[in-house]
Design a protein around this motif. Structure first.
Motif, PDB file in Angstrom:
ATOM      1  N   ASP A 148      -6.438   7.227  -4.657  1.00  0.00           N
ATOM      2  CA  ASP A 148      -6.838   5.925  -4.120  1.00  0.00           C
ATOM      3  C   ASP A 148      -5.631   5.069  -3.766  1.00  0.00           C
ATOM      4  O   ASP A 148      -5.689   4.248  -2.854  1.00  0.00           O
ATOM      5  CB  ASP A 148      -7.701   5.157  -5.136  1.00  0.00           C
ATOM      6  CG  ASP A 148      -9.078   5.774  -5.295  1.00  0.00           C
ATOM      7  OD1 ASP A 148      -9.760   5.925  -4.278  1.00  0.00           O
ATOM      8  OD2 ASP A 148      -9.450   6.111  -6.433  1.00  0.00           O
ATOM      9  N   LEU A 149      -4.549   5.248  -4.519  1.00  0.00           N
ATOM     10  CA  LEU A 149      -3.350   4.447  -4.259  1.00  0.00           C
ATOM     11  C   LEU A 149      -2.536   5.039  -3.109  1.00  0.00           C
ATOM     12  O   LEU A 149      -1.773   4.345  -2.455  1.00  0.00           O
ATOM     13  CB  LEU A 149      -2.485   4.349  -5.526  1.00  0.00           C
ATOM     14  CG  LEU A 149      -3.165   3.648  -6.711  1.00  0.00           C
ATOM     15  CD1 LEU A 149      -2.283   3.730  -7.950  1.00  0.00           C
ATOM     16  CD2 LEU A 149      -3.474   2.195  -6.389  1.00  0.00           C
ATOM     17  N   ALA A 150      -2.731   6.328  -2.853  1.00  0.00           N
ATOM     18  CA  ALA A 150      -1.934   7.016  -1.824  1.00  0.00           C
ATOM     19  C   ALA A 150      -2.554   6.913  -0.425  1.00  0.00           C
ATOM     20  O   ALA A 150      -1.890   7.254   0.558  1.00  0.00           O
ATOM     21  CB  ALA A 150      -1.769   8.485  -2.211  1.00  0.00           C
ATOM     22  N   VAL A 151      -3.811   6.444  -0.313  1.00  0.00           N
ATOM     23  CA  VAL A 151      -4.420   6.372   1.022  1.00  0.00           C
ATOM     24  C   VAL A 151      -3.643   5.392   1.903  1.00  0.00           C
ATOM     25  O   VAL A 151      -3.054   4.425   1.419  1.00  0.00           O
ATOM     26  CB  VAL A 151      -5.922   5.952   0.997  1.00  0.00           C
ATOM     27  CG1 VAL A 151      -6.765   7.022   0.349  1.00  0.00           C
ATOM     28  CG2 VAL A 151      -6.094   4.596   0.327  1.00  0.00           C
ATOM     29  N   LYS A 152      -3.650   5.690   3.205  1.00  0.00           N
ATOM     30  CA  LYS A 152      -2.868   4.883   4.144  1.00  0.00           C
ATOM     31  C   LYS A 152      -3.760   4.109   5.101  1.00  0.00           C
ATOM     32  O   LYS A 152      -4.842   4.562   5.456  1.00  0.00           O
ATOM     33  CB  LYS A 152      -1.959   5.799   4.971  1.00  0.00           C
ATOM     34  CG  LYS A 152      -0.849   6.421   4.141  1.00  0.00           C
ATOM     35  CD  LYS A 152      -0.031   7.390   4.966  1.00  0.00           C
ATOM     36  CE  LYS A 152       1.088   7.967   4.093  1.00  0.00           C
ATOM     37  NZ  LYS A 152       1.681   9.157   4.660  1.00  0.00           N
ATOM     38  N   ASP A 153      -3.275   2.924   5.538  1.00  0.00           N
ATOM     39  CA  ASP A 153      -3.997   2.181   6.570  1.00  0.00           C
ATOM     40  C   ASP A 153      -3.560   2.693   7.949  1.00  0.00           C
ATOM     41  O   ASP A 153      -2.793   3.657   8.045  1.00  0.00           O
ATOM     42  CB  ASP A 153      -3.798   0.663   6.407  1.00  0.00           C
ATOM     43  CG  ASP A 153      -2.356   0.227   6.644  1.00  0.00           C
ATOM     44  OD1 ASP A 153      -1.546   1.049   7.130  1.00  0.00           O
ATOM     45  OD2 ASP A 153      -2.040  -0.940   6.346  1.00  0.00           O
ATOM     46  N   LYS A 154      -4.053   2.036   9.015  1.00  0.00           N
ATOM     47  CA  LYS A 154      -3.766   2.522  10.371  1.00  0.00           C
ATOM     48  C   LYS A 154      -2.272   2.562  10.691  1.00  0.00           C
ATOM     49  O   LYS A 154      -1.807   3.367  11.479  1.00  0.00           O
ATOM     50  CB  LYS A 154      -4.483   1.647  11.408  1.00  0.00           C
ATOM     51  CG  LYS A 154      -5.894   2.151  11.707  1.00  0.00           C
ATOM     52  CD  LYS A 154      -6.414   1.576  13.012  1.00  0.00           C
ATOM     53  CE  LYS A 154      -6.543   0.103  12.944  1.00  0.00           C
ATOM     54  NZ  LYS A 154      -7.598  -0.689  13.130  1.00  0.00           N
ATOM     55  N   GLU A 155      -1.505   1.648  10.054  1.00  0.00           N
ATOM     56  CA  GLU A 155      -0.059   1.608  10.292  1.00  0.00           C
ATOM     57  C   GLU A 155       0.696   2.619   9.431  1.00  0.00           C
ATOM     58  O   GLU A 155       1.924   2.686   9.479  1.00  0.00           O
ATOM     59  CB  GLU A 155       0.492   0.203  10.009  1.00  0.00           C
ATOM     60  CG  GLU A 155       0.460  -0.726  11.210  1.00  0.00           C
ATOM     61  CD  GLU A 155      -0.902  -1.338  11.453  1.00  0.00           C
ATOM     62  OE1 GLU A 155      -1.438  -1.952  10.511  1.00  0.00           O
ATOM     63  OE2 GLU A 155      -1.445  -1.182  12.562  1.00  0.00           O
ATOM     64  N   GLY A 156      -0.021   3.367   8.621  1.00  0.00           N
ATOM     65  CA  GLY A 156       0.626   4.366   7.774  1.00  0.00           C
ATOM     66  C   GLY A 156       1.174   3.806   6.467  1.00  0.00           C
ATOM     67  O   GLY A 156       1.946   4.467   5.781  1.00  0.00           O
TER      68      GLY A 156
END
Ligand code: CO
Length: 409
Positions: A148-156
């Protein structure tokens, strides 16, 4: 007294933060707008006599103390993050109603035997990381993993980094966990998001439970071949199998009836070209019910039907569980209390399950839960969603009386 004017003004002023051109709201978690929204909520919590803190998951918590009380708190919560160009009521009415309940107690010097907490849960919508949402309430229920902490948003940018930039320490996320020795009851008020209350012309819904979602991917494997040269009786068309299965979802769910809903929500066709019989088709099926056994039986019936379809059409299939959430039932004593208080207030109510997920579903994993719906027009997650000041006030009055019943004992 619950202050209708103040409720209305607060909903309108919060809607100014992240306001979009067509009157909607974009206030995605961990952004500048979100921070500004939380600052406003903090100021209102303080006006309502609450001490305010933020936990390590980014949940904003206002506490109205009960002098010399060791008893666990009653908590009221919801969220103030939104989807992109969402509406001004989804989530916000629950947080603002919670603050109104606290301010009502504070201004009228009502004595309470246990503390009241008002919680603005972090990232309920999950719009930034596209990872299922209810992040803050999952943290409270102790369900955040390193993934859950490693997921990225659109900007990475990872959630880990975003949390750090927001002034939180993701290494200390477990500190956000709570249990029933701290919170003995959780209440949430939310707009309905569906058409039932509006259709029935009833202002307030009492939620019996929150449906448990399941996502199943069904992959049909046939044979891609020339559409002109392959006779009709010598085909293994994967798309026809998938279409039969989509119709079977509707048929099976209707057979069970009640609170069950089912949708073949996506269909990916390979190779998806003219001139070629579809060889591989995958569809993701969403099946929900408040009754876990019924939901599992629907899935079993569906798998049986898929097997039969594939045998008839000479296809292979895979039936893959992608996600399963447990339904959460409202506590019986809270339902009973809601019936009593709404009757006393003269508020017409309707008992119904919630088809959408809410923070309450996660908090119900460790303590008793109850939910109130307020009639909404035009669904939700769009700028046109609307709940009237009258209905919001009725919902808040019910919320206040139910909370006060538990706060006084
Ligand atoms: Co919401």
């Amino acid at each position: 007294m619950i202050n209708k004017q103040r409720l209305h003004e607060r909903i309108e002023s919060l809607a100014e933060i992240g306001k979009t051109a067509d009157g909607g709201v974009t206030r995605i978690a961990f952004t500048d707008e979100y921070k500004k929204g939380l600052d406003l909520i903090t100021a209102w919590m303080q006006q309502a006599g609450m001490r305010v803190r933020m936990d390590q998951a980014g949940n904003l918590i206002g506490i109205l103390e009960a002098p010399s009380s060791e008893l666990p708190a009653v908590a009221i919560g919801s969220h103030i993050d939104s989807v992109g160009n969402g509406g001004k009521y989804d989530g916000t009415v629950g947080v603002i109603a919670g603050i109104e309940v606290a301010q009502h107690i504070y201004e009228e010097n009502i004595s309470i035997k246990r503390p009241l907490e008002v919680i603005a849960f972090c990232e309920e919508e999950g719009s930034r990381f596209q990872s299922g949402g209810v992040y803050g309430s999952r943290a409270m229920a102790g369900k955040i993993t390193s993934d859950d902490l490693a997921v990225k948003d659109k900007e990475g940018v990872t959630r880990y980094e975003v949390m750090k930039q927001f002034g939180l320490d993701p290494e200390r996320i477990q500190e956000a966990e709570r249990d029933s020795s701290e919170i003995s009851l959780y209440l949430e008020m939310h707009i309905e998001q569906g058409p039932i209350l509006a259709k029935k012309d009833i202002p307030v819904g009492i939620i019996t439970g929150i449906t448990g979602l399941s996502l199943t991917e069904i992959v049909f494997e046939g044979e891609s071949n020339h559409v002109g040269a392959t006779p009709m009786d010598m085909r293994n068309d994967a798309l026809l199998g998938a279409c039969e299965a989509a119709l079977a979802v509707e048929k099976i769910v209707n057979k069970y009836g009640g609170t069950a809903v089912g949708t073949a929500a996506t269909m990916d066709v390979l190779p998806s070209q003219v001139n070629i019989i579809p060889g591989i088709v995958s569809t993701v099926v969403d099946v929900r019910d408040v009754d876990l056994i019924r939901r599992e039986n629907i899935l079993k019936d569906l798998e049986k039907k898929v097997k039969e379809i594939c045998e008839n059409r000479g296809l292979n299939y895979q039936f893959i569980t992608k996600l399963k959430a447990n339904p959460a039932m409202s506590a019986d004593h809270v339902l009973e209390r809601m019936r009593i208080e709404s009757k006393q207030l003269g508020i017409k109510t309707f008992e119904m399950p919630s088809g959408g997920g809410h923070d309450a579903q996660l908090i119900a994993e460790f303590t008793d839960m109850g939910m109130i719906f307020v009639r909404s027009e035009n669904g939700s997650h769009n700028p046109k969603e609307y709940a009237s000041p009258e209905d919001i006030t009725s919902g808040t009055e019910l919320l206040a009386n139910v909370a006060l019943h538990y706060l006084k004992c």
